[in-house]
Design a protein around this motif. Sequence first.
Motif, PDB file in Angstrom:
ATOM      1  N   LYS A  27      37.589   6.231  48.221  1.00  0.00           N
ATOM      2  CA  LYS A  27      39.045   6.332  48.298  1.00  0.00           C
ATOM      3  C   LYS A  27      39.687   5.111  48.962  1.00  0.00           C
ATOM      4  O   LYS A  27      40.825   5.182  49.433  1.00  0.00           O
ATOM      5  CB  LYS A  27      39.465   7.618  49.009  1.00  0.00           C
ATOM      6  CG  LYS A  27      39.081   8.886  48.259  1.00  0.00           C
ATOM      7  CD  LYS A  27      39.377  10.149  49.031  1.00  0.00           C
ATOM      8  CE  LYS A  27      40.850  10.344  49.265  1.00  0.00           C
ATOM      9  NZ  LYS A  27      41.141  11.654  49.869  1.00  0.00           N
ATOM     10  N   LYS A  28      38.976   3.989  48.993  1.00  0.00           N
ATOM     11  CA  LYS A  28      39.523   2.770  49.579  1.00  0.00           C
ATOM     12  C   LYS A  28      39.763   1.754  48.464  1.00  0.00           C
ATOM     13  O   LYS A  28      38.833   1.228  47.877  1.00  0.00           O
ATOM     14  CB  LYS A  28      38.569   2.181  50.612  1.00  0.00           C
ATOM     15  CG  LYS A  28      39.107   0.930  51.277  1.00  0.00           C
ATOM     16  CD  LYS A  28      38.123   0.380  52.298  1.00  0.00           C
ATOM     17  CE  LYS A  28      38.661  -0.907  52.928  1.00  0.00           C
ATOM     18  NZ  LYS A  28      37.708  -1.484  53.904  1.00  0.00           N
ATOM     19  N   ASN A  29      41.076   1.495  48.182  1.00  0.00           N
ATOM     20  CA  ASN A  29      41.423   0.521  47.156  1.00  0.00           C
ATOM     21  C   ASN A  29      41.077  -0.889  47.620  1.00  0.00           C
ATOM     22  O   ASN A  29      41.167  -1.209  48.816  1.00  0.00           O
ATOM     23  CB  ASN A  29      42.906   0.598  46.820  1.00  0.00           C
ATOM     24  CG  ASN A  29      43.269   1.908  46.138  1.00  0.00           C
ATOM     25  OD1 ASN A  29      42.433   2.509  45.465  1.00  0.00           O
ATOM     26  ND2 ASN A  29      44.504   2.355  46.322  1.00  0.00           N
ATOM     27  N   ILE A  94      38.340   4.332  39.577  1.00  0.00           N
ATOM     28  CA  ILE A  94      37.521   5.498  39.895  1.00  0.00           C
ATOM     29  C   ILE A  94      38.446   6.688  40.086  1.00  0.00           C
ATOM     30  O   ILE A  94      39.376   6.643  40.904  1.00  0.00           O
ATOM     31  CB  ILE A  94      36.687   5.268  41.174  1.00  0.00           C
ATOM     32  CG1 ILE A  94      35.844   3.990  41.037  1.00  0.00           C
ATOM     33  CG2 ILE A  94      35.786   6.473  41.447  1.00  0.00           C
ATOM     34  CD1 ILE A  94      35.061   3.638  42.280  1.00  0.00           C
ATOM     35  N   LYS A  95      38.188   7.749  39.334  1.00  0.00           N
ATOM     36  CA  LYS A  95      38.943   8.987  39.490  1.00  0.00           C
ATOM     37  C   LYS A  95      38.126   9.989  40.303  1.00  0.00           C
ATOM     38  O   LYS A  95      36.912  10.090  40.110  1.00  0.00           O
ATOM     39  CB  LYS A  95      39.294   9.571  38.119  1.00  0.00           C
ATOM     40  CG  LYS A  95      40.220   8.681  37.301  1.00  0.00           C
ATOM     41  CD  LYS A  95      40.580   9.329  35.963  1.00  0.00           C
ATOM     42  CE  LYS A  95      41.519   8.413  35.166  1.00  0.00           C
ATOM     43  NZ  LYS A  95      41.903   9.019  33.862  1.00  0.00           N
ATOM     44  N   TYR A  96      38.795  10.725  41.153  1.00  0.00           N
ATOM     45  CA  TYR A  96      38.094  11.645  42.042  1.00  0.00           C
ATOM     46  C   TYR A  96      38.839  12.973  42.111  1.00  0.00           C
ATOM     47  O   TYR A  96      40.035  13.065  41.827  1.00  0.00           O
ATOM     48  CB  TYR A  96      37.954  11.040  43.442  1.00  0.00           C
ATOM     49  CG  TYR A  96      39.264  10.885  44.184  1.00  0.00           C
ATOM     50  CD1 TYR A  96      39.718  11.859  45.080  1.00  0.00           C
ATOM     51  CD2 TYR A  96      40.073   9.761  43.971  1.00  0.00           C
ATOM     52  CE1 TYR A  96      40.921  11.724  45.740  1.00  0.00           C
ATOM     53  CE2 TYR A  96      41.269   9.613  44.630  1.00  0.00           C
ATOM     54  CZ  TYR A  96      41.696  10.603  45.511  1.00  0.00           C
ATOM     55  OH  TYR A  96      42.899  10.471  46.167  1.00  0.00           O
ATOM     56  N   ASN A  97      38.107  14.020  42.495  1.00  0.00           N
ATOM     57  CA  ASN A  97      38.665  15.353  42.712  1.00  0.00           C
ATOM     58  C   ASN A  97      38.073  15.878  44.007  1.00  0.00           C
ATOM     59  O   ASN A  97      36.888  16.215  44.064  1.00  0.00           O
ATOM     60  CB  ASN A  97      38.327  16.272  41.541  1.00  0.00           C
ATOM     61  CG  ASN A  97      39.030  17.616  41.639  1.00  0.00           C
ATOM     62  OD1 ASN A  97      39.557  17.982  42.682  1.00  0.00           O
ATOM     63  ND2 ASN A  97      39.038  18.365  40.542  1.00  0.00           N
ATOM     64  N   GLY A  98      38.879  15.946  45.074  1.00  0.00           N
ATOM     65  CA  GLY A  98      38.356  16.336  46.382  1.00  0.00           C
ATOM     66  C   GLY A  98      37.448  15.252  46.921  1.00  0.00           C
ATOM     67  O   GLY A  98      37.848  14.092  47.066  1.00  0.00           O
ATOM     68  N   ASP A  99      36.217  15.624  47.185  1.00  0.00           N
ATOM     69  CA  ASP A  99      35.245  14.641  47.681  1.00  0.00           C
ATOM     70  C   ASP A  99      34.226  14.255  46.611  1.00  0.00           C
ATOM     71  O   ASP A  99      33.154  13.744  46.920  1.00  0.00           O
ATOM     72  CB  ASP A  99      34.523  15.197  48.917  1.00  0.00           C
ATOM     73  CG  ASP A  99      33.755  16.481  48.608  1.00  0.00           C
ATOM     74  OD1 ASP A  99      33.979  17.045  47.516  1.00  0.00           O
ATOM     75  OD2 ASP A  99      32.943  16.909  49.443  1.00  0.00           O
ATOM     76  N   ASN A 132      42.477  16.189  38.162  1.00  0.00           N
ATOM     77  CA  ASN A 132      42.203  17.619  38.288  1.00  0.00           C
ATOM     78  C   ASN A 132      40.992  18.072  37.466  1.00  0.00           C
ATOM     79  O   ASN A 132      40.720  19.262  37.341  1.00  0.00           O
ATOM     80  CB  ASN A 132      43.431  18.440  37.881  1.00  0.00           C
ATOM     81  CG  ASN A 132      43.860  18.133  36.451  1.00  0.00           C
ATOM     82  OD1 ASN A 132      43.241  17.320  35.763  1.00  0.00           O
ATOM     83  ND2 ASN A 132      44.938  18.766  36.013  1.00  0.00           N
ATOM     84  N   VAL A 133      40.251  17.118  36.875  1.00  0.00           N
ATOM     85  CA  VAL A 133      39.036  17.450  36.130  1.00  0.00           C
ATOM     86  C   VAL A 133      37.966  17.913  37.119  1.00  0.00           C
ATOM     87  O   VAL A 133      37.762  17.293  38.160  1.00  0.00           O
ATOM     88  CB  VAL A 133      38.532  16.228  35.334  1.00  0.00           C
ATOM     89  CG1 VAL A 133      37.234  16.570  34.610  1.00  0.00           C
ATOM     90  CG2 VAL A 133      39.593  15.758  34.347  1.00  0.00           C
TER      91      VAL A 133
END
Length: 521
Positions: A27-29, A94-99, A132-133
């Motif tokens: 989560k660090k751009n 990079i796509k993320y959902n939660g952790d 949200n995937v």
Amino acid sequence: MQLTDGCLGEVLGGNELIDGQIDIKFKKNVERSTICDLKLDAAMVKQFKEAVENSYWFEFFIDDLPLWGFVGEYHPDRSNDNMHLLYTNKNIVIKYNGDKIIHVNLTQESPKPLEEGRLLDMTYSVKWIETNVTFARRFDVYLDYPFFEHQIHWFSIFNSFMMVIFLTGLVSMILMRTLRNDYAKYAREDDDLETLERDVSEESGWKLVHGDVFRPPQNLVLLSAVVGTGAQLAMLVLLVVLFAIFGTLYIGRGAIVTTFIVCYALTSFISGYVSGGMYSRNGGKNWIKSMILTASLFPFMCFGIGFILNTIAIFYGSLAAIPFGTMVVVFVIWAFISFPLAFLGTVIGRNWSGAPNNPCRVKTIPRPIPEKKWYLTPSVVSLMGGLLPFGSIFIEMYFVFTSFWNYKVYYVYGFMLLVFVILIIVTVCVTIVGTYFLLNAENYHWQWTSFFSAASTAFYVYLYSIYYYHVKTKMSGFFQISFYFGYTLMLCLGLGILCGAVGYLGSNLFVRRIYRNIKCD
């Protein structure tokens, strides 16, 4: 981007990963940042130009998710200085959902000309986006649904199913109609000497060789070994396909190969049991030799091919080379798991199912085999026997080859299970028909003929691989040719042994069934 060591199957598949030297934090751009400074010398320019001209691409893995990119661009219509361009910046999304990381994507920009002495600043950037995937569906984007679920896939299954119906009907007709009349004649209790003499004089075909049909085949040790190994491979394929269906093994890199190796070791008992029982039933005495050959035949054939390919990979400096430690691990699995289980299976097989129980007594003097037409010779029967089984798997072989050599993710293991079952049924039926024709020609050497009749399926698969190489792939050079045809040879050897064993076992049951009701001296 830190990459960890792979599993056993990943290393054996030539997918040993190395650190990409790209530092990514969750989560660090990252704005455009330098990976390294690349100063081009003459050798490097030549290597990069060759890679760009041949459309070389690379593969990254982030949290086990792959992403691909080309080395550069090639423009033959431009001036010589701008024909070859090397991408110098990599944008990673990079796509993320939660952790959990859900999706990764790579785009490249800033192409620079390849010039000797030029200093290139190789950079990258990272952008994190929330989605949200769910984590369970993150691999769906790599599955090519239109390709694998095309209508031709379903049509091939239907076509193979109709072939199964035709062949099983043909075998049933042989068993229920042709043989029924013969059984009725042999079962008659008739004291009329004239009738008895007439019946004897009318005997022909398969009935005449009842005193030789159960004669032990030549090279019994080898036949027992390949039949036992083939029975093991049939069970192995069934287990791996079922694990792939219920365990989604296609998600993990090398998971299929790892499962294959572990299941092969654990199913070695089957090869020993089948081989030991068959060897003893046919009067074999040197069962230790049979056991050693059964346990080592297929692994050592694969090892021999793998050793040659590994030597080529080392010579070319490729990451496809298998480390020595990995080879030691595979050998330990064979020596301490596979070999003892094969030994145990042989001991149990020869004691529990190794007693001779032939329906007819074998005569002392072998019966001479009359000359027949060319199409009833064992070589022709063997060569023609593989056509229909190959036809039943032809379409599926295209999808398998495309998945393996064009790097598509094969996930339709339900199709593969159905095709495998169809292959087994077609192979058994075709081999039974071929064996019946051979026995009617008064040729009692059916054992090896039934094996090769089914095993010839692999010969046609290898011929298809040659066609596929020239028409569907863009491979070139000794390295790629050797790996393509080397691994295909390994596949075809396994397929040939599997089909041959299935064909022999099916013919063995058929022969015992048709001679069971004959009144023999």
